[in-house]
Design a protein around this motif. Sequence first.
Motif, PDB file in Angstrom:
ATOM      1  N   ALA B 114       7.110  -3.003  -2.617  1.00  0.00           N
ATOM      2  CA  ALA B 114       6.651  -3.829  -3.741  1.00  0.00           C
ATOM      3  C   ALA B 114       6.393  -2.960  -4.964  1.00  0.00           C
ATOM      4  O   ALA B 114       6.648  -3.362  -6.096  1.00  0.00           O
ATOM      5  CB  ALA B 114       5.391  -4.591  -3.355  1.00  0.00           C
ATOM      6  N   ARG B 115       5.888  -1.738  -4.736  1.00  0.00           N
ATOM      7  CA  ARG B 115       5.620  -0.855  -5.874  1.00  0.00           C
ATOM      8  C   ARG B 115       6.892  -0.479  -6.605  1.00  0.00           C
ATOM      9  O   ARG B 115       6.869  -0.126  -7.770  1.00  0.00           O
ATOM     10  CB  ARG B 115       4.937   0.428  -5.391  1.00  0.00           C
ATOM     11  CG  ARG B 115       3.440   0.347  -5.441  1.00  0.00           C
ATOM     12  CD  ARG B 115       2.848   1.723  -5.477  1.00  0.00           C
ATOM     13  NE  ARG B 115       2.434   2.051  -6.819  1.00  0.00           N
ATOM     14  CZ  ARG B 115       1.786   3.148  -7.131  1.00  0.00           C
ATOM     15  NH1 ARG B 115       1.493   4.021  -6.201  1.00  0.00           N
ATOM     16  NH2 ARG B 115       1.445   3.388  -8.366  1.00  0.00           N
ATOM     17  N   LEU B 116       8.019  -0.511  -5.888  1.00  0.00           N
ATOM     18  CA  LEU B 116       9.287  -0.143  -6.512  1.00  0.00           C
ATOM     19  C   LEU B 116       9.970  -1.349  -7.136  1.00  0.00           C
ATOM     20  O   LEU B 116      11.040  -1.221  -7.726  1.00  0.00           O
ATOM     21  CB  LEU B 116      10.211   0.459  -5.464  1.00  0.00           C
ATOM     22  CG  LEU B 116       9.772   1.799  -4.896  1.00  0.00           C
ATOM     23  CD1 LEU B 116      10.508   2.104  -3.618  1.00  0.00           C
ATOM     24  CD2 LEU B 116      10.005   2.890  -5.921  1.00  0.00           C
ATOM     25  N   SER B 117       9.357  -2.521  -6.996  1.00  0.00           N
ATOM     26  CA  SER B 117       9.998  -3.730  -7.476  1.00  0.00           C
ATOM     27  C   SER B 117      10.221  -3.685  -8.983  1.00  0.00           C
ATOM     28  O   SER B 117       9.462  -3.071  -9.727  1.00  0.00           O
ATOM     29  CB  SER B 117       9.132  -4.936  -7.119  1.00  0.00           C
ATOM     30  OG  SER B 117       9.555  -6.061  -7.830  1.00  0.00           O
ATOM     31  N   HIS B 118      11.305  -4.353  -9.418  1.00  0.00           N
ATOM     32  CA  HIS B 118      11.545  -4.451 -10.857  1.00  0.00           C
ATOM     33  C   HIS B 118      10.619  -5.482 -11.489  1.00  0.00           C
ATOM     34  O   HIS B 118      10.523  -5.567 -12.698  1.00  0.00           O
ATOM     35  CB  HIS B 118      12.996  -4.828 -11.124  1.00  0.00           C
ATOM     36  CG  HIS B 118      13.938  -3.732 -10.740  1.00  0.00           C
ATOM     37  ND1 HIS B 118      13.888  -2.488 -11.318  1.00  0.00           N
ATOM     38  CD2 HIS B 118      14.922  -3.674  -9.822  1.00  0.00           C
ATOM     39  CE1 HIS B 118      14.810  -1.724 -10.779  1.00  0.00           C
ATOM     40  NE2 HIS B 118      15.449  -2.415  -9.860  1.00  0.00           N
ATOM     41  N   ASN B 119      10.002  -6.295 -10.629  1.00  0.00           N
ATOM     42  CA  ASN B 119       9.075  -7.304 -11.145  1.00  0.00           C
ATOM     43  C   ASN B 119       7.766  -6.600 -11.520  1.00  0.00           C
ATOM     44  O   ASN B 119       7.080  -6.031 -10.671  1.00  0.00           O
ATOM     45  CB  ASN B 119       8.834  -8.357 -10.071  1.00  0.00           C
ATOM     46  CG  ASN B 119       7.990  -9.498 -10.582  1.00  0.00           C
ATOM     47  OD1 ASN B 119       6.941  -9.294 -11.162  1.00  0.00           O
ATOM     48  ND2 ASN B 119       8.461 -10.714 -10.377  1.00  0.00           N
ATOM     49  N   TRP B 120       7.432  -6.680 -12.777  1.00  0.00           N
ATOM     50  CA  TRP B 120       6.295  -5.918 -13.310  1.00  0.00           C
ATOM     51  C   TRP B 120       5.008  -6.285 -12.577  1.00  0.00           C
ATOM     52  O   TRP B 120       4.231  -5.422 -12.167  1.00  0.00           O
ATOM     53  CB  TRP B 120       6.151  -6.212 -14.809  1.00  0.00           C
ATOM     54  CG  TRP B 120       5.073  -5.463 -15.488  1.00  0.00           C
ATOM     55  CD1 TRP B 120       5.164  -4.193 -15.990  1.00  0.00           C
ATOM     56  CD2 TRP B 120       3.751  -5.929 -15.761  1.00  0.00           C
ATOM     57  NE1 TRP B 120       3.968  -3.846 -16.553  1.00  0.00           N
ATOM     58  CE2 TRP B 120       3.075  -4.889 -16.428  1.00  0.00           C
ATOM     59  CE3 TRP B 120       3.068  -7.117 -15.505  1.00  0.00           C
ATOM     60  CZ2 TRP B 120       1.764  -4.990 -16.848  1.00  0.00           C
ATOM     61  CZ3 TRP B 120       1.757  -7.216 -15.919  1.00  0.00           C
ATOM     62  CH2 TRP B 120       1.118  -6.164 -16.583  1.00  0.00           C
ATOM     63  N   LEU B 121       4.795  -7.574 -12.383  1.00  0.00           N
ATOM     64  CA  LEU B 121       3.548  -8.036 -11.776  1.00  0.00           C
ATOM     65  C   LEU B 121       3.436  -7.550 -10.338  1.00  0.00           C
ATOM     66  O   LEU B 121       2.384  -7.059  -9.906  1.00  0.00           O
ATOM     67  CB  LEU B 121       3.516  -9.565 -11.826  1.00  0.00           C
ATOM     68  CG  LEU B 121       2.150 -10.230 -11.857  1.00  0.00           C
ATOM     69  CD1 LEU B 121       1.290  -9.654 -12.948  1.00  0.00           C
ATOM     70  CD2 LEU B 121       2.318 -11.730 -12.048  1.00  0.00           C
ATOM     71  N   LEU B 125       0.528  -5.062  -9.024  1.00  0.00           N
ATOM     72  CA  LEU B 125      -0.406  -5.474  -7.979  1.00  0.00           C
ATOM     73  C   LEU B 125      -0.400  -4.467  -6.838  1.00  0.00           C
ATOM     74  O   LEU B 125      -1.456  -4.056  -6.344  1.00  0.00           O
ATOM     75  CB  LEU B 125      -0.022  -6.854  -7.436  1.00  0.00           C
ATOM     76  CG  LEU B 125      -0.604  -8.055  -8.151  1.00  0.00           C
ATOM     77  CD1 LEU B 125      -0.245  -9.319  -7.405  1.00  0.00           C
ATOM     78  CD2 LEU B 125      -2.114  -7.939  -8.243  1.00  0.00           C
ATOM     79  N   ALA B 126       0.800  -4.063  -6.420  1.00  0.00           N
ATOM     80  CA  ALA B 126       0.894  -3.090  -5.326  1.00  0.00           C
ATOM     81  C   ALA B 126       0.230  -1.780  -5.737  1.00  0.00           C
ATOM     82  O   ALA B 126      -0.496  -1.163  -4.957  1.00  0.00           O
ATOM     83  CB  ALA B 126       2.355  -2.866  -4.954  1.00  0.00           C
ATOM     84  N   GLY B 127       0.469  -1.366  -7.000  1.00  0.00           N
ATOM     85  CA  GLY B 127      -0.160  -0.145  -7.492  1.00  0.00           C
ATOM     86  C   GLY B 127      -1.674  -0.262  -7.497  1.00  0.00           C
ATOM     87  O   GLY B 127      -2.384   0.671  -7.117  1.00  0.00           O
ATOM     88  N   GLY B 128      -2.167  -1.419  -7.896  1.00  0.00           N
ATOM     89  CA  GLY B 128      -3.613  -1.644  -7.905  1.00  0.00           C
ATOM     90  C   GLY B 128      -4.198  -1.538  -6.509  1.00  0.00           C
ATOM     91  O   GLY B 128      -5.230  -0.907  -6.304  1.00  0.00           O
ATOM     92  N   TYR B 129      -3.507  -2.116  -5.545  1.00  0.00           N
ATOM     93  CA  TYR B 129      -3.960  -2.032  -4.153  1.00  0.00           C
ATOM     94  C   TYR B 129      -4.081  -0.571  -3.728  1.00  0.00           C
ATOM     95  O   TYR B 129      -5.106  -0.142  -3.201  1.00  0.00           O
ATOM     96  CB  TYR B 129      -2.964  -2.768  -3.252  1.00  0.00           C
ATOM     97  CG  TYR B 129      -3.237  -2.617  -1.771  1.00  0.00           C
ATOM     98  CD1 TYR B 129      -4.024  -3.531  -1.100  1.00  0.00           C
ATOM     99  CD2 TYR B 129      -2.714  -1.552  -1.049  1.00  0.00           C
ATOM    100  CE1 TYR B 129      -4.286  -3.394   0.245  1.00  0.00           C
ATOM    101  CE2 TYR B 129      -2.968  -1.400   0.296  1.00  0.00           C
ATOM    102  CZ  TYR B 129      -3.758  -2.320   0.941  1.00  0.00           C
ATOM    103  OH  TYR B 129      -4.013  -2.165   2.278  1.00  0.00           O
ATOM    104  N   VAL B 130      -3.026   0.178  -3.983  1.00  0.00           N
ATOM    105  CA  VAL B 130      -3.017   1.574  -3.541  1.00  0.00           C
ATOM    106  C   VAL B 130      -4.167   2.348  -4.180  1.00  0.00           C
ATOM    107  O   VAL B 130      -4.916   3.053  -3.498  1.00  0.00           O
ATOM    108  CB  VAL B 130      -1.662   2.229  -3.879  1.00  0.00           C
ATOM    109  CG1 VAL B 130      -1.721   3.728  -3.665  1.00  0.00           C
ATOM    110  CG2 VAL B 130      -0.556   1.620  -3.036  1.00  0.00           C
ATOM    111  N   GLU B 131      -4.319   2.190  -5.495  1.00  0.00           N
ATOM    112  CA  GLU B 131      -5.365   2.960  -6.175  1.00  0.00           C
ATOM    113  C   GLU B 131      -6.753   2.562  -5.684  1.00  0.00           C
ATOM    114  O   GLU B 131      -7.619   3.410  -5.446  1.00  0.00           O
ATOM    115  CB  GLU B 131      -5.285   2.753  -7.695  1.00  0.00           C
ATOM    116  CG  GLU B 131      -4.104   3.426  -8.355  1.00  0.00           C
ATOM    117  CD  GLU B 131      -4.084   4.934  -8.173  1.00  0.00           C
ATOM    118  OE1 GLU B 131      -5.096   5.499  -7.709  1.00  0.00           O
ATOM    119  OE2 GLU B 131      -3.049   5.550  -8.475  1.00  0.00           O
TER     120      GLU B 131
END
Lengths: 378, 395, 258
Positions: B114-121, B125-131
């Motif tokens: 999901a973090r690699l998705s081209h969909n910005w949202l 979101l995936a980045g937020g989860y990880v952080e």
Amino acid sequence: MASDTFYLRQTPLVVLLPPRARAGVLGWLRANLFSSPFNIGLTAICVILIAWVVPPLLRFLLVNATWSGDRAACLPSADNPHPGACWAFVRVWLSYFVYGFYPIAQRWRVDLFFVALAFGIGWLAWLRAPRRDVAALYFFVVLPVLSLILLCGFPLIGLPGVSTVLWGGVLVTIVVATVGMVCSLPLGILLALARRSQIPVVKWLAVMFIEFVRGVPLITVLFMASVMLPLFVPEQLSPDKLLRALIGVAMFASAYMAEVIRAGLIAIPRGQYEAAQALGLGYWRTTALVVLPQALRVTLPNIVNVFIALFKDTTLVFIVGIFDFLRTIEAARGDPRWTSPIVSITGYAFAALFYFVCCYGMSRYVHGMERRLARRSG
Amino acid sequence: MADIARSSAARPSRRHARNIGNLALQVALVAIVLGLIAAAAHNAAVNMAKANIAHGFGFWNNTAGFDISQALVGYSASASTFGRAFWVGLLNTLLVSAVAIVLSTALGFIIGIARLSHNWLVSRLAGGYVELIRNIPLLLQILFWYNAVLKSLPELKGSVTLPFGGFLNNRGLFLPKPVFAPDFSAVVIALAIGVACALALRIWARRRQERTGEQVYLLGPTLALIVGLPFIVFLVAGKPLTFGIPDMGRFNIRGGLEILPEFAALLIALSVYTAAFIAEVVRAGVLAVPAGQTEAAQALGLRSTTTLRLVVVPQAMRMIVPPLTSQYLNLTKNSSLAVAIGYPDLVQVFAGSVLNITGQAVEVIAITMAVYLSISLVTSLLMSLYGRMVAVVER
Amino acid sequence: MVQGSTDAADEKARPEVAVEIAGLNKWFGEFHVLRDINLNVARGERIVICGPSGSGKSTLLRCINHLEDWQTGRIVVDGIELNDDPRQIVAVRRDVGMVFQHFNLFPHLTVLENCTLAPIWVRQMPKRDAEAVAMKYLERVRIPEQAEKYPARLSGGQQQRVAIARALCMNPNIMLFDEPTSALDPEMVKEVLDTMVGLASDGITMLVVSHEMGFARQVADRVMFMADGQILEINEPKAFFAHPQHERTRLFLQQILH
Ligand SMILES: Nc1ncnc2c1ncn2[C@@H]1O[C@H](COP(=O)(O)OP(=O)(O)OP(=O)(O)O)[C@@H](O)[C@H]1O
Ligand SMILES: [Mg+2]
């Protein structure tokens, strides 16, 4: 054929702006959120997820929160049937969370320690600060001595002794993390050098230590330090509880630090060693003047990453009975005058906020540093 | 000339001196280490004698005398030994680690992709989860799930009823327990046959493709064999599976499958926490495959799914496997935080209860550490074999 | 002699124009990389494209097999119009081979597997046939003995020749070369250029981004000069090098030839 073959542009074209639908906010939305039916679906799911989580969370943490009062104020009542977070609880217990049972009259010493530490960290972390070598001396030599005198006391100069049993909260968390940092860097360097040494005994001792510590959970190292260590020394020398935990944490962090620094050492090209030797430098000079400065610089982001892990790991001293920040939260949360599910959640939210701010701050710093390194080399 | 002659004459003797120095250093180091060990042993003997603590591993066969809330093998406080308690704890550690590894891998791969998705949202979101998850200590997360979520569930009386007769309350999760009739073995055999046939089908399809070039899509047949076949056998054999529905009494719940809140909290926290790290591993692995690889494959006319399967995934997996394994090791080691909420894992049972009862710190801690150490060493051995294998292929 | 070898007899069914680009405009964000490109490439024609760095040569080439998307204009390749339809795109890519500056061989596959991957999975060839074809082209680029090795074991020149063979295995009508020699050491440039000259004599349509002016003189039917995302000049090689018409072309040739 020739008329077909030859072409010459007479007038340069004006630069055009991209077609409307593909540029600007609309174009961005289209490209990034709605480029295909699948993407539209994903976007919709995300929006639903956000709508489902964020508003209730905000309502709980801010809108319906109780900001002052006592336990009763945090319980459901007629005018607040669904009470939010009980920040009043944090307010009442805040000084306990920060100082533990450190005598109230002496708490200025803890404050001074925080200031001295913040100064040192700021000086070291600011990469363009003047005299960072002095900063290192301050951080690794002056600060530990100063802190020891400040926090433990030194009756000769009028600072009454304060037993570590009374320490608690953020103070202990910071002390454990700082001792871990201050010890692990030099020990890690030594271990990393030892592991790369040509001398078999030195090398294998380092390998054994590093692999042993990295192969077991921190909690067992802490158990070892807290229950085995007292057995191994004569009874009268038995270290106090906090010191034992500190020894465990320092050992653990050093092993991880050693591996990170070793990776930095491996990254230094052979040519650097050869050039230094060609100049007539011996092993220690080569290491100290040529190799280590470069290795530490390239591996600095990873060193900070070890610090982040260490900072999170300080919570484990909780399990061997040290009153770190998390343990004070647990203690306050369980206080019969306060205990309630909402108080628990509030306590954990506050703790999470504290750790998140510290760790995320450090990781942002690492990020900036990596970008700088990439710019310089690329 | 004279200079060269002198220096080459001087070198052997200098090296000689250095060798002697090294040797002396090594001897001294060994002596110091041995001396420290001897002193420690002596002090330990004195201190333990003073405190009246036994030594040696004799306690292993003594009766344990304490209860363990979750045992995968038969265990009773009055009849079982400390040795038995050790195995119970070890199995509990392995159980929670294995299940958490499966869950965290699934979640981690989803979030990493999901973090690699081209969909910005999606990627945000995936980045937020990880952080968020990475920057909060695991112990805090375990305590949160246990105390703030699971322990705040309603009491027995107000249990949440789940579909199919399950219950959820602050004593845990109570689910219908599958009871297998003897005929159920037929279903298991059917499953085995289904899997074997699916594999055979796969090999046959590959051979056929090599011969004729034709590609067969196997998803349907594979599913039919692995799911359909056992299911038909299940029906034919007269549904040889019943469920023991948990039965709520006045003071406790009888029957059914009981999942302790300690287990659940540890499992959730470990999975959620490790998933954040696995997501980063996955992301880094996929990003490490240069864009040129995908472009070259697409320029040859490969479709994007084929490109992923034949070009990107094989290369990314080589980058992913070693750090993924070390995440699995971390997870296993982190499961020792069970001790904070009283899930009876190896550390809680052995370094906790057994240590308290026997007081034999040295032996108990040594055994506990040895277990984790051997898991780590075996894994890193396997990894270095894997690394060598991969290095050999690409030559 | 090389130039005269286009054999029109065996190309009856296919349209005379191999690539037709009309009114092509492309932006990267707000940046206008390709500006009003119009170009017809005849079947069997060989065009060498040159121009300063960043002028959009690679981007133009990558549009022709839809590795890049564009905003306005149309591209027709072998009678197939490129649009967002994945089937059209795959159809064009089967027909167009591409060779990259950095080879982009698949490191986890042997040389032979690199060459058979697309024939097996795209053309659905039996493995043995695909291997026979691959060996034919590996012989063609004179490295059949390396077939079982992994790409990392080969020199740059050998890798690029494998990349050419890999593209040829799909039996393309059109080949795109994006600076195929600029990542190579000087002594390896010749072996790759020789391979390309050999291809040219087969009458395959070629679009080559290159600054090898000797190659352009020897092989090209037309030489095209691009700058700032526009085509500034197209001419036969002789005239192009002898009498460049555009100011920018003259400057560029001065820099590159001296
Ligand atoms: N993916 C991209 N996103 C944004 N800008 C890009 C991208 N790819 C290329 N560009 C920009 O488009 C311009 C043209 O790039 P292109 O690679 O086509 O140039 P080129 O003529 O091939 O140059 P070179 O000779 O250096 O290969 C450059 O200014 C480049 O910075
Ligand atoms: Mg280019």
